[in-house]
Enzyme design. Structure first.
Site, PDB file in Angstrom:
ATOM      1  N   GLY A 246       0.813  -1.213   0.000  1.00 23.74           N
ATOM      2  CA  GLY A 246       0.000   0.000   0.000  1.00 23.74           C
ATOM      3  C   GLY A 246       0.848   1.266   0.000  1.00 23.74           C
ATOM      4  O   GLY A 246       0.412   2.309  -0.497  1.00 23.74           O
TER       5      GLY A 246
ATOM      6  N   GLU B  79       1.625   1.783  -3.525  1.00 28.59           N
ATOM      7  CA  GLU B  79       0.401   2.254  -4.193  1.00 28.59           C
ATOM      8  C   GLU B  79       0.159   3.730  -3.909  1.00 28.59           C
ATOM      9  O   GLU B  79      -0.242   4.487  -4.801  1.00 28.59           O
ATOM     10  CB  GLU B  79      -0.802   1.409  -3.746  1.00 28.59           C
ATOM     11  CG  GLU B  79      -0.749   0.019  -4.370  1.00 28.59           C
ATOM     12  CD  GLU B  79      -1.762  -0.954  -3.797  1.00 28.59           C
ATOM     13  OE1 GLU B  79      -1.862  -1.022  -2.552  1.00 28.59           O
ATOM     14  OE2 GLU B  79      -2.439  -1.637  -4.569  1.00 28.59           O
TER      15      GLU B  79
END
Ligand code: CAA
Length: 258
Positions: free
Chosen positions: A109, A112
């Protein structure tokens, strides 16, 4: 700023700075942290004083991924109903440029989140990767899509299937980041760059960013129609008149974002 528990927020001149602030767990991203990040970035997007947004991490990492402790016991239906990633999606609608400064890990994440930035500067020690495969899961906040758009199918496939970490040089080579900077200078160089683009005509910045993002999703034909409308739209601005008049009068333009 006491409003936030997991991020550190400041404004320096016309730059809005958001620093992930859970250094003890390498800025592992829990759900309240995502809410804080999205809410302050949307606030900066509406704040006329802020021209450019910088996203960075306190401590030795940018972010070592979503908070595994928060996810470990989750169930599929619970996650479906929680629908947590729609909150991340809102970052894609932000109109002002977001510059990311990555030192240390940007994993899962965290990677991301870095891929939501428009421009990325990284320190020599930066390491990017999607280790989800080794946890028995996969990226869920855009990783398979954004990495593939950036580096092409075969290469993205390799990084995603192995979970290997890419160093700063590799990330530069694949076009994932814009620049490698010495760690001690990362913040300074990022802010210098942010200040440089913050001086540009605000409406041009806004519509150029929007048009470039369309190029990722649209066909060239559709994208060019979109670009053209934005080009025409800028002729409704005072800054277009000011910019062109300043050129003719051989002086610096004074842009006001109108
Ligand atoms: N979630 C929760 N805690 C984390 C974390 C994470 N993603 N990453 C690191 N931490 C914690 C560690 O548990 C450790 O806490 P304690 O001191 O309490 O033990 C602390 O941060 C420091 O980490 P390490 O001691 O492990 O530091 P290291 O330098 O030895 O290793 C690392 C660093 C290789 C990044 C390692 O921490 C690691 O592998 N982290 C997990 C990376 C990962 O798998 N990320 C993907 C998460 S899944 C995801 O992101 C899904 C999605 O798409 C949304």
């Amino acid at each position: 700023n006491n409003r936030f528990s997991f991020i550190d927020v400041s404004v320096e001149g016309s730059i809005g700075i958001v620093a992930l602030n859970r250094p003890k767990v390498l800025n592992a991203i829990n759900r309240p942290m995502v809410s804080e990040i999205v809410s302050i970035i949307e606030e900066f997007d509406r704040n006329d004083e802020v021209k450019v947004i910088v996203l960075c991490g306190h401590g030795r990492a940018f972010a070592a991924g979503a908070d595994i402790d928060e996810m470990a016991e989750a169930g599929a239906i619970e996650l479906e109903l929680l629908n947590q990633f729609t909150e991340w999606d809102r970052l894609a609608w932000v109109k002002k440029p977001i510059i990311g400064a990555v030192q240390g890990f940007a994993l899962g994440g965290g990677f991301e989140l870095a891929l939501c930035c428009d421009i990325l500067f990284a320190a020599h020690d930066a390491e990017f990767g999607f280790p989800e495969i080794s946890l028995g899961v996969m990226p869920g906040a855009g990783g398979t899509q954004r990495l593939t758009k950036l580096m092409g199918k075969s290469k993205a496939m390799e990084w995603l299937l192995t979970g290997d970490r890419m160093n700063a040089k590799e990330a530069l080579h694949y076009g994932v980041i814009n620049r490698i900077v010495a760690k001690e200078l990362l913040q300074e160089e990022t802010l210098k760059f942010a200040n440089k683009i913050a001086k540009q005509a605000p409406l041009s910045l806004r519509l150029i960013k929007e048009s470039v993002l369309k190029a990722v999703d649209y066909s060239v034909y559709e994208g060019m129609q979109y670009e053209r409308k934005n080009f025409y739209l800028l002729f409704a601005s005072k800054d277009q008149k000011e910019g062109m008049r300043a050129f003719q009068e051989k002086r610096r333009p004074n842009f006001e974002g109108e």
